[in-house]
Design an enzyme around this catalytic site. Structure first.
Site, PDB file in Angstrom:
ATOM      1  N   ARG A 120       0.849  -1.190   0.000  1.00 30.38           N
ATOM      2  CA  ARG A 120       0.000   0.000   0.000  1.00 30.38           C
ATOM      3  C   ARG A 120       0.887   1.244   0.000  1.00 30.38           C
ATOM      4  NH1 ARG A 120      -3.509  -2.781  -1.544  1.00 30.38           N
ATOM      5  NH2 ARG A 120      -5.532  -3.227  -0.612  1.00 30.38           N
ATOM      6  N   HIS A 137      -0.765   0.127  -9.838  1.00 27.45           N
ATOM      7  CA  HIS A 137      -1.446  -0.795  -8.920  1.00 27.45           C
ATOM      8  C   HIS A 137      -1.958  -2.031  -9.686  1.00 27.45           C
ATOM      9  CE1 HIS A 137      -3.691  -1.020  -4.838  1.00 27.45           C
ATOM     10  NE2 HIS A 137      -3.520  -2.233  -5.343  1.00 27.45           N
TER      11      HIS A 137
END
Ligand code: NAP
Ligand code: GLV
Length: 306
Positions: A221, A269
């Site tokens: 993250r 991502h």
């Protein structure tokens, strides 16, 4: 049995159709404000309004591995949160990380630049023994990644909360062992969940402990990393670069320095994508197991945060 699907930033329609096909006995629909109560929900970053309205829910099935967005909501304590348990993600993550490590170790960016300039050139082979890779987080994804890296004969270190014993991996556990883990590591791979304990854990103090020429691969993250600290350490020469898949703000703003930094590679991502068919099969299997009163894998411990 009623199933509801509630996603932010993603169309629920293919999931509604897929779930309905895989589980014909259930009534599956996309959530809208004021919808009838459902028994189980399939979600990605749902709004608080969804939780507040859907008071009959027994289970929230998250269509990702990380549940940080979900745990920010105010959830009733009795509501079970279930994460995706691999469902085709760990092999993708192993591909991404092995690619990143090998690309860096073998200097393929440099070879690309040379060949684009029409240059036939060699670099001195580097010693694998000098490229210890440290995997932070040895869960569903991290364990697979650590094992995949060991196949290429890199020295592999692993770091987790609880002690582990993985063949071919030098395992460290607990916050007191973090300095030893970092100092034994040149290429750092982050695969920890985002929790209050791990937020900002990749900062100037921790990254500076990596071996000289260290390299960061962040696939967990964005909020794990203090982004300015990474740039300072790369520009000072202590770190040699980074490959980043996750960011504090996504999509990465066009003005962000990571886009054009010559030693930072950015991907959007995408290191381990949710695979719809595998995920639907897993979720339906778990709902059926719950109906039979059986235990299921992937239930999140809200106290622990993952
Ligand atoms: P997981 O199975 O829950 O494993 C988490 C690992 O981190 C465990 O080994 C755990 O230790 C360790 N850990 C947790 N808190 C820690 C702490 N404070 N100190 C040290 N170790 C700690 O998670 P996963 O399925 O492998 O996924 C990891 C993360 O990857 C997800 O949470 C998500 O954020 C991210 N992700 C990213 C993508 C992407 O496309 N970029 C895709 C999927 C997932 P224990 O083993 O001792 O519990
Ligand atoms: C993706 O980031 C996930 O958590 O599955």
């Amino acid at each position: 049995m009623k199933l509801t699907v509630c996603f932010s930033g993603l169309s629920p329609d293919p999931w509604v159709q897929g779930l309905q096909q895989a589980f014909p006995q259930a009534a599956v629909s996309a959530w809208a404000p004021g919808a009838a109560p459902a028994d189980h929900a399939i979600v990605w970053a749902p709004p608080q309004q969804f939780i507040d309205e859907q008071l009959g829910l027994q289970t929230l099935f998250n269509i990702g591995a990380g549940v940080d967005a979900l745990l920010q909501l105010k959830l009733p304590p009795s509501l079970k949160v279930v994460r995706l348990d691999d469902a085709g993600m760990s092999v993708q993550m192993a591909e991404y990380v092995c690619h990143a490590v090998i690309r860096h170790f073998r200097e393929f960016d440099g070879y690309d630049a040379d060949t684009q300039a029409g240059k036939w050139s060699y670099r001195k082979p580097r010693s694998r023994a000098d490229f210890a890779v440290g995997v932070m987080g040895l869960g569903v994804l991290g364990e697979r990644v650590a094992k995949a890296l060991a196949v290429f004969d890199f020295p592999v270190n692993g770091y987790s909360r609880s002690p582990k014993d993985l063949p071919g991996v030098r395992c460290f556990s607990g916050a007191q062992s973090l300095p030893d883990f970092l100092q034994a590591t040149r290429v750092l791979v982050n695969l920890m969940p985002l929790t209050p304990e791990t937020e900002n854990i990749l900062n100037k103090d921790t990254l500076a402990q990596l071996q000289a020429g260290g390299y960061l691969i962040n696939v967990a993250r964005g909020k794990h990393l203090v982004e300015e600290d990474l740039i300072v350490l790369i520009d000072s020469g202590h770190l040699s670069g980074a490959m980043l898949d996750v960011f504090r703000t996504e999509p990465l703003p066009l003005t962000h320095p990571f886009w054009h930094h010559p030693k930072i590679t950015v991907t959007p991502h995408t290191s381990a994508r949710t695979l719809r068919e595998e995920s639907i099969a897993q979720i339906v299997g778990k709902i059926q197991a719950l109906q039979l009163g059986q235990a299921i894998n992937g239930v999140v411990d809200a106290q622990r945060g993952y």
